[in-house]
Design an enzyme around this catalytic site. Sequence first.
Site, PDB file in Angstrom:
ATOM      1  N   CYS A 203     -22.347 -16.034   4.476  1.00 44.21           N
ATOM      2  CA  CYS A 203     -21.436 -17.133   4.756  1.00 44.21           C
ATOM      3  C   CYS A 203     -22.231 -18.616   4.878  1.00 44.21           C
ATOM      4  O   CYS A 203     -21.949 -19.438   4.124  1.00 44.21           O
ATOM      5  CB  CYS A 203     -20.402 -17.004   5.961  1.00 44.21           C
TER       6      CYS A 203
ATOM      7  N   HIS B  82     -18.234 -22.949   9.127  1.00 39.26           N
ATOM      8  CA  HIS B  82     -19.291 -23.244   9.862  1.00 39.26           C
ATOM      9  C   HIS B  82     -19.992 -24.612   9.336  1.00 39.26           C
ATOM     10  O   HIS B  82     -19.847 -25.168   8.110  1.00 39.26           O
ATOM     11  CB  HIS B  82     -20.405 -22.387   8.936  1.00 39.26           C
TER      12      HIS B  82
END
Length: 349
Positions: A148, A241
């Site tokens: 990710c 994130h």
Amino acid sequence: MEKIPVGILGATGMVGQQFVRLLSDHPWFEITALAASERSVGRTYREACQWVAPGEMPEAVEEMTVRRCEPNLPCRIVFSALPAEEAGPIEEEFAAAGYVVSSNARSHRYDPDVPLLIPEVNPGHLALIEVQRRRRAWKGFIVTCANCSTAQLVLALEPLRRAFGIKAISVVTMQALSGAGYPGVPSLSILDNVIPYIAGEEEKLEREPRKIWGELTQEGIAEAGVTISAQCHRVATRDGHLEAVSVKLGREAALEEVLAALEGFRSLPQELGLPSAPPRPIVVRREPDRPQPRLDREEGGGMSVVVGRVRKCPLLDYKMEILGHNTVRGAAGGAILNAELLVAQGYVS
Ligand SMILES: NC(=O)c1ccc[n+]([C@@H]2O[C@H](COP(=O)([O-])OP(=O)(O)OC[C@H]3O[C@@H](n4cnc5c(N)ncnc54)[C@H](OP(=O)(O)O)[C@@H]3O)[C@@H](O)[C@H]2O)c1
């Protein structure tokens, strides 16, 4: 076009649920199989799954029986959201049996004959599929998506690499809790806290971009010569994130050139009009306090990365903040986009 039957391995987990959510109304794919561990096998999806994805569990899957992760599922493509410790041999069994495997797990990411794919960045690496099938005598094949935090970093920096070249990257991550799966990090460990360590994450961030940006050769991928230093933190956000990034370019570039390259970036998925391709893969915010996870993670349905605070860096050349939705672009959405590219390029018969 008749919809292509697809299955999900690890369908009850954090990423598996995002697959279910994103595939439940997909124009090309139809969920025909859900599989998970022995804990869930034989139960209905509703019984086996503690649904934590946004919205309601789609009606069409509620009464589906969860199956074993064995290559007898009634589908042509399987999306793998299995833990890395389990995914390796299971994905191989499916590929050997003729399934197209689009995986989130790290197990095969570094195999020299397996594409580590971001469709906007290295669609040419799909040529490895022929090498993979020949070497392993498989009827099917495996394609992986990046970790990710790598996926959003590489996508956001791709226009700068194309326009100016990239020599070095420093990246400090602030990674959301959903990245640890469900139930994830204990609340007493993360509330009122930041944990400056995520097992294996820095190694992945320092390694994966070099393969994704690598050059396709007769022998496989010759890794790109970019130097990357990563420091990873778990923070108490739910999804999204955030990365504080500094980059050394291959040549001098003015701030307006850098911003124009980021804002103007479009690539093959946008040209092909793939269903999950966001019209703007990179969204640039000019406000001084954006992007923020809570405000910006749903940009482009979670498939765009959001870049802000682009400015000169006294140490390297430019610094910026990069935000991506870790379970959408960084996991299920990325793997679905990979599968759409495979269909569009004739790899799914
Ligand atoms: N979360 C993220 O942001 C993210 C991002 C990128 C990549 N990934 C990767 O995606 C994968 C899934 O992550 P996650 O966060 O969704 O994990 P998770 O919430 O822990 O879910 C794991 C899933 O795998 C199933 N499973 C566990 N052991 C199994 C076994 N032995 N055989 C078959 N199925 C088994 C579980 O089924 P039961 O419910 O039956 O136990 C569950 O469906 C991992 O490889 C992870 O590294 C995650």
